[in-house]
Design a protein around this motif. Sequence first.
Motif, short mmCIF file in Angstrom:
data_model
loop_
_atom_site.label_atom_id
_atom_site.label_comp_id
_atom_site.label_asym_id
_atom_site.label_seq_id
_atom_site.Cartn_x
_atom_site.Cartn_y
_atom_site.Cartn_z
N LEU A 263 86.15 50.34 32.24
CA LEU A 263 85.46 49.47 31.38
C LEU A 263 85.03 48.27 32.57
O LEU A 263 83.97 47.82 32.34
N THR A 264 85.91 48.07 33.19
CA THR A 264 85.72 46.81 34.48
C THR A 264 84.90 47.53 35.40
O THR A 264 84.89 46.58 36.55
N GLY A 265 84.36 48.52 35.56
CA GLY A 265 83.82 49.06 36.91
C GLY A 265 84.60 49.03 37.89
O GLY A 265 84.19 48.94 39.00
N GLN A 266 86.00 49.66 37.71
CA GLN A 266 86.77 49.77 39.05
C GLN A 266 87.12 48.67 39.74
O GLN A 266 87.27 48.69 40.94
N ALA A 267 87.32 47.48 39.18
CA ALA A 267 87.27 46.06 39.80
C ALA A 267 88.28 46.06 40.87
O ALA A 267 88.40 45.62 41.78
N GLU A 268 89.55 46.67 40.03
CA GLU A 268 90.88 46.42 40.77
C GLU A 268 90.81 47.27 42.18
O GLU A 268 91.17 46.97 43.15
N LEU A 269 90.21 48.54 42.00
CA LEU A 269 90.40 49.51 43.20
C LEU A 269 89.32 49.02 44.18
O LEU A 269 89.70 48.98 45.41
N LEU A 270 88.09 48.36 43.71
CA LEU A 270 87.10 47.90 44.53
C LEU A 270 87.80 46.78 45.57
O LEU A 270 87.80 46.58 46.69
N ILE A 271 88.52 45.81 44.77
CA ILE A 271 89.00 44.78 45.58
C ILE A 271 90.27 45.01 46.34
O ILE A 271 90.15 44.49 47.31
N HIS A 272 91.14 45.97 45.82
CA HIS A 272 92.30 46.03 46.51
C HIS A 272 91.86 46.94 47.80
O HIS A 272 92.47 46.96 48.89
N HIS A 273 91.14 47.68 47.85
CA HIS A 273 90.44 48.53 48.79
C HIS A 273 89.84 47.64 50.12
O HIS A 273 90.22 47.76 51.16
N GLU A 274 89.16 46.76 49.71
CA GLU A 274 88.81 45.60 50.71
C GLU A 274 90.02 44.72 51.10
O GLU A 274 89.88 44.35 52.39
N ASP A 275 91.03 44.57 50.33
CA ASP A 275 92.32 44.03 50.72
C ASP A 275 92.76 44.60 51.83
O ASP A 275 93.30 44.06 53.10
N LEU A 276 92.58 45.80 51.82
CA LEU A 276 93.19 46.70 53.06
C LEU A 276 92.20 46.75 54.18
O LEU A 276 92.51 46.69 55.31
N ARG A 277 91.04 47.30 53.79
CA ARG A 277 89.69 47.36 55.05
C ARG A 277 89.71 46.23 55.85
O ARG A 277 89.49 46.35 56.82
#
Length: 213
Positions: A101-115
Amino acid sequence: MQNSVQRPDITEREEFAATLAALGPQAPTILPGWDAADLLEHLLLREGGAHLLVGERLPGPLGRRAAESRAARREVPWAEQVARFRQGPGRLSPVGRLDALTGQAELLIHHEDLRRAQPGWEPRRLSREREDDAWRALGLMAPVSMRVRADVTLVSPRGGRRFGSRRAAGSLRVHGEPLELLLWVSGRDDVARVRLHGDGAARRALQDGRRGL
């Protein structure tokens, strides 16, 4: 980490898992006090261990057992933890439905938290599908994550989204790619590559307000 073109058939979860596997558990993140192991634990608990977070707060044997179960999870070899994350929460999981529903928002954000905690990082060039995900996530997250007494317009190559405030002290425009705007509304100011335009009152309101969940 250099800028790379995304293959449209690779999902955000698959790429995130590859990043976790490559960097290892001790890799830093931009989240204060968290390394990659802490970030992955958060994601795995979110997807299949939320009961342990509740259980740890209970008194007596129940709380101890929950704490022991959580500690045992941390001792699982890194490759196995990453593989578990790569599999996802399952078709019927409410977390899976929320991510869709949210367009993978948490995965997108947390991936960048690491990258973006790694030396030499550059923004990714997302596939069309993930650009769509970031733009959809932005529309859903911005109204609940921004508490700013200013009228804020988010501008990307996809268009603009305006979010008004009942007691606006001014107006502000924020320009960037959808993923950069998503990071900005979640409060990642240090790494979000955006351009701000606004009057002094709006900028002060931005400093006094908050962003993030």
